[in-house]
Design a protein around this motif. Structure first.
Motif, PDB file in Angstrom:
ATOM      1  N   TYR A   1      48.315  60.144 -38.805  1.00  0.00           N
ATOM      2  CA  TYR A   1      49.195  61.304 -38.715  1.00  0.00           C
ATOM      3  C   TYR A   1      48.318  62.512 -38.407  1.00  0.00           C
ATOM      4  O   TYR A   1      47.444  62.861 -39.201  1.00  0.00           O
TER       5      TYR A   1
ATOM      6  N   ASP B   1      48.685  66.383 -37.698  1.00  0.00           N
ATOM      7  CA  ASP B   1      49.659  67.464 -37.851  1.00  0.00           C
ATOM      8  C   ASP B   1      49.652  68.449 -36.687  1.00  0.00           C
ATOM      9  O   ASP B   1      50.634  69.124 -36.454  1.00  0.00           O
TER      10      ASP B   1
ATOM     11  N   HIS C   1      52.382  62.810 -33.484  1.00  0.00           N
ATOM     12  CA  HIS C   1      51.588  62.786 -34.707  1.00  0.00           C
ATOM     13  C   HIS C   1      50.827  61.468 -34.904  1.00  0.00           C
ATOM     14  O   HIS C   1      49.845  61.433 -35.637  1.00  0.00           O
TER      15      HIS C   1
END
Length: 170
Positions: free
Chosen positions: A74, A76, A81
């Motif tokens: 992931y 950000d 993502h």
């Protein structure tokens, strides 16, 4: 797709010392949860609020190769993502003069990937700076977690378990 991100360092150390340092991820990158000692081991690296990635060790050849598959991620700071998912991080180690050369490649992190500039800069800082220092001096400069971004040990373990469970469903 464009060429993968690659950088090379030459170190004043044996290939085995370079291999051992690369495998000690927490000493040059930052706190991890999990293990990196055997093929099939899994670990997670997290910078809360910015980045997490889960890895599975896919190759270990003492003194010559370390390879990890990104099993979950992931980021950000980009729209996709999970753009690291399914990419491979590889360290190829060869003798070079009185030391060793380490070729680092993040396969799948090409110049056409949105996080390329930020991720290439980060990899460069950690590989060319922290990892090189760890190999040559025994002391790296891993990312230090402080303040609000610091995860408690049980939170880090929960993230690792979540990735392991998700990978098990694949």
């Amino acid at each position: 797709m464009s060429q993968d991100y690659t950088t090379t360092i030459t170190v004043a150390a044996t290939p085995q010392r370079a291999f051992d340092a690369i495998s000690d991820v927490a000493a040059w990158w930052g706190r991890i949860t999990g293990t990196t000692a055997a093929v099939g081991d899994e670990f997670v690296y997290v910078v809360p609020g910015l980045h997490y990635s889960g890895f599975r060790v896919t190759a270990l050849e003492p003194g010559s190769l370390v390879e990890w598959l990104v099993t979950g991620s992931y980021l950000d700071f980009v729209d996709d993502h999970q753009e690291w998912n399914g990419t491979t991080v590889r360290f190829e180690i060869t003798p070079a003069g009185d030391g060793a050369a380490v070729v680092f490649t993040h396969e799948g992190l090409g110049q056409d990937v949105p996080c390329y500039e930020t991720c290439a800069n980060a990899w460069s800082m950690f590989v060319r700076g922290s990892l090189k220092a760890l190999i040559e001096t025994g002391r790296g400069t891993p990312y230090e977690f402080t303040g609000g971004e610091q995860l408690l040990p049980h939170e880090h373990e929960a993230l690792h378990q979540g990735i392991a469970e998700a990978v098990g469903r694949l």
